[in-house]
Design a protein around this motif. Structure first.
Motif, mmCIF file in Angstrom:
data_model
loop_
_atom_site.group_PDB
_atom_site.id
_atom_site.type_symbol
_atom_site.label_atom_id
_atom_site.label_comp_id
_atom_site.label_asym_id
_atom_site.label_seq_id
_atom_site.Cartn_x
_atom_site.Cartn_y
_atom_site.Cartn_z
ATOM 1 N N ALA A 125 0.852 -1.185 -0.052
ATOM 2 C CA ALA A 125 -0.204 -0.040 -0.032
ATOM 3 C C ALA A 125 0.921 1.257 0.055
ATOM 4 N N ARG A 126 0.231 2.514 0.003
ATOM 5 C CA ARG A 126 0.976 3.660 0.013
ATOM 6 C C ARG A 126 0.301 4.401 1.048
ATOM 7 N N MET A 127 1.124 5.894 1.286
ATOM 8 C CA MET A 127 0.782 6.800 2.235
ATOM 9 C C MET A 127 0.602 6.248 3.497
ATOM 10 N N TYR A 128 0.743 6.987 4.625
ATOM 11 C CA TYR A 128 1.233 6.491 5.848
ATOM 12 C C TYR A 128 -0.178 6.020 6.445
ATOM 13 N N GLN A 129 -1.198 6.877 6.621
ATOM 14 C CA GLN A 129 -2.402 6.256 7.341
ATOM 15 C C GLN A 129 -3.092 5.045 6.564
ATOM 16 N N ARG A 130 -3.094 5.187 5.076
ATOM 17 C CA ARG A 130 -3.589 4.013 4.265
ATOM 18 C C ARG A 130 -2.494 2.798 4.272
ATOM 19 N N LEU A 131 -1.446 3.392 4.193
ATOM 20 C CA LEU A 131 -0.467 2.066 4.359
ATOM 21 C C LEU A 131 -0.560 1.450 5.685
ATOM 22 N N VAL A 132 -0.557 1.879 6.819
ATOM 23 C CA VAL A 132 -0.577 1.305 8.080
ATOM 24 C C VAL A 132 -2.084 0.491 8.100
ATOM 25 N N GLY A 133 -3.137 1.255 7.617
ATOM 26 C CA GLY A 133 -4.215 0.578 7.445
ATOM 27 C C GLY A 133 -4.246 -0.673 6.934
ATOM 28 N N ARG A 134 -3.572 -0.800 5.740
ATOM 29 C CA ARG A 134 -3.428 -1.958 4.986
ATOM 30 C C ARG A 134 -2.371 -2.802 5.540
ATOM 31 N N LEU A 135 -1.574 -2.449 6.225
ATOM 32 C CA LEU A 135 -0.538 -3.292 6.744
ATOM 33 C C LEU A 135 -1.173 -4.163 8.019
ATOM 34 N N ILE A 136 -2.130 -3.433 8.730
ATOM 35 C CA ILE A 136 -2.916 -3.888 9.606
ATOM 36 C C ILE A 136 -3.657 -5.195 9.035
ATOM 37 N N TYR A 137 -4.250 -4.928 8.020
ATOM 38 C CA TYR A 137 -4.995 -5.955 7.144
ATOM 39 C C TYR A 137 -3.981 -7.352 6.809
ATOM 40 N N LEU A 138 -2.793 -6.788 6.413
ATOM 41 C CA LEU A 138 -1.708 -7.752 5.932
ATOM 42 C C LEU A 138 -1.154 -8.560 7.177
ATOM 43 N N ALA A 139 -1.468 -8.185 8.179
ATOM 44 C CA ALA A 139 -0.944 -8.842 9.440
ATOM 45 C C ALA A 139 -1.799 -9.901 9.843
ATOM 46 N N HIS A 140 -2.779 -9.999 9.198
ATOM 47 C CA HIS A 140 -3.953 -11.142 9.247
ATOM 48 C C HIS A 140 -3.261 -12.290 8.713
ATOM 49 N N THR A 141 -2.320 -12.260 7.540
ATOM 50 C CA THR A 141 -1.682 -13.292 6.984
ATOM 51 C C THR A 141 -0.289 -13.387 7.140
ATOM 52 N N TRP A 142 0.312 -12.234 7.637
ATOM 53 C CA TRP A 142 1.825 -12.273 7.816
ATOM 54 C C TRP A 142 1.916 -12.188 9.415
ATOM 55 N N PRO A 143 2.229 -13.236 9.987
ATOM 56 C CA PRO A 143 2.320 -12.944 11.366
ATOM 57 C C PRO A 143 3.884 -12.585 12.046
ATOM 58 N N ASP A 144 4.802 -12.481 10.842
ATOM 59 C CA ASP A 144 6.047 -12.085 10.931
ATOM 60 C C ASP A 144 6.021 -10.376 11.079
ATOM 61 N N ILE A 145 4.980 -9.905 10.808
ATOM 62 C CA ILE A 145 5.090 -8.295 10.726
ATOM 63 C C ILE A 145 4.096 -7.671 11.818
ATOM 64 N N ALA A 146 3.359 -8.764 12.636
ATOM 65 C CA ALA A 146 2.330 -8.352 13.436
ATOM 66 C C ALA A 146 2.742 -7.337 14.472
ATOM 67 N N TYR A 147 4.098 -7.582 15.081
ATOM 68 C CA TYR A 147 4.717 -6.945 16.240
ATOM 69 C C TYR A 147 5.090 -5.438 15.407
ATOM 70 N N SER A 148 5.579 -5.026 14.299
ATOM 71 C CA SER A 148 6.138 -3.806 13.730
ATOM 72 C C SER A 148 4.985 -3.429 13.353
ATOM 73 N N VAL A 149 3.711 -3.974 12.887
ATOM 74 C CA VAL A 149 2.685 -3.235 12.511
ATOM 75 C C VAL A 149 1.898 -2.747 13.777
#
Length: 304
Positions: A125-149
């Motif tokens: 994703a792009r942009m910070y707030q939109r990016l983080v929002g999508r990264l939160i969604y990505l964390a549902h299938t990427w457990p290795d980024i759960a803490y960073s997100v």
């Protein structure tokens, strides 16, 4: 609202009765959910007590059919072909349905299949707030980024340049590992396991602690979470005990889902913690339960 065409006369002290929930009203989702759940119950299905969007039916031939739905998107999985065929016919008589075939996308998650199992893939994703929002969604299938997100999502209201750089580092990691996902393998053994840990006052901003846990069912990772605690722990023991409590709640929720699916499993729930957590748990259990048991035994012996 405007008076319906053809209606004349004095409209004082009169109202319109809504006989059907129209699309776009705030009552529409609830009305649709009630309508769909009612029809499924008439077909002999039951709602799961752990997740009301999960509807299950067990057939006489020991088959099971499960539906998971979000608004008007429905996933159907079964091991009873006859029940699946009857379900499609019954739903067609009640609703306008369209079968899209084998599961490929659901709620933004792409599902790929292989001979070893199914794997869920994601995007960037792009942009910070939109990016983080999508990264939160990505964390549902990427457990290795759960803490960073979970860390970068704490600065959604006032992001600065270091926060944006941290989000970009997560993107760089995702870009360097394309096609990775979670593999669900077939396994004849069923075991429910959980790994739990927590730090103490790890946040430099508010000194709150962060917990993390992951649960495995039959050797497959099914749920995970990394989250900052809602309160400031007064000691490391309190932080560790809160992590244990949340992990146990997750295991009990999974046990409810298994019971709803009528999956018989009488084995122990394996709970993996650190030595420090184990000592805290044993001391707490002794102080809250052990002494009371000893006290009750003493009272009963006196009565005898």
């Amino acid at each position: 609202m405007n008076i319906p065409p053809g209606f004349e006369g004095n409209t004082g002290n009169k109202v319109c009765k809504l006989k059907k929930a129209l699309y776009g009203l705030k009552q529409s989702p609830r009305a649709w959910f009630e309508r769909f759940a009612k029809v499924m119950k008439e077909f002999g299905y039951k709602q799961s007590q752990g997740d009301h969007t999960l509807i299950i039916k067990h057939s006489a031939s020991e088959g099971v059919t499960a539906l998971l739905f979000y608004v008007d998107d429905i996933i159907v999985t079964e091991n009873d072909k006859r029940e699946k065929h009857e379900l499609k016919q019954r739903l067609a008589t009640e609703f306008e349905i369209k079968e899209l075939g084998k599961l490929k996308y659901f709620l933004g998650i792409e599902v790929a299949y292989s001979h070893k199992g199914s794997s869920s893939l994601n995007k960037k994703a792009r942009m910070y707030q939109r990016l983080v929002g999508r990264l939160i969604y990505l964390a549902h299938t990427w457990p290795d980024i759960a803490y960073s997100v979970s860390v970068i999502s704490q600065f959604m209201h006032d992001p600065r340049e270091p926060h944006l750089q941290a989000a970009y580092r997560v993107l760089h990691y995702l870009k360097g590992n394309p096609g990775k996902g979670i593999l669900f393998k077939k396994n004849n053994t069923l075991a429910l396991e959980a790994y739990i840990d927590a730090d103490y006052a790890g946040s430099l901003v508010d000194r709150r602690s962060t917990i993390g846990y992951c649960t495995f069912l039959g050797g497959n990772l099914v749920t995970w979470r990394s989250k900052k605690q809602n309160v400031v722990a007064k000691s490391s023991a309190e932080s560790e005990f809160r992590a244990i409590a949340q992990g146990l709640c997750e295991l009990f929720w999974l046990k409810i889902i298994l019971d709803d699916l009528r999956i018989k499993w009488d084995g122990p729930i394996k709970f993996f913690v650190t030595i420090r957590q184990l000592s805290i748990l044993l001391i707490t259990l002794y102080n809250t339960i052990g002494q009371n048991i000893l006290r009750l035994i003493g009272i009963s012996s006196k009565k005898n």
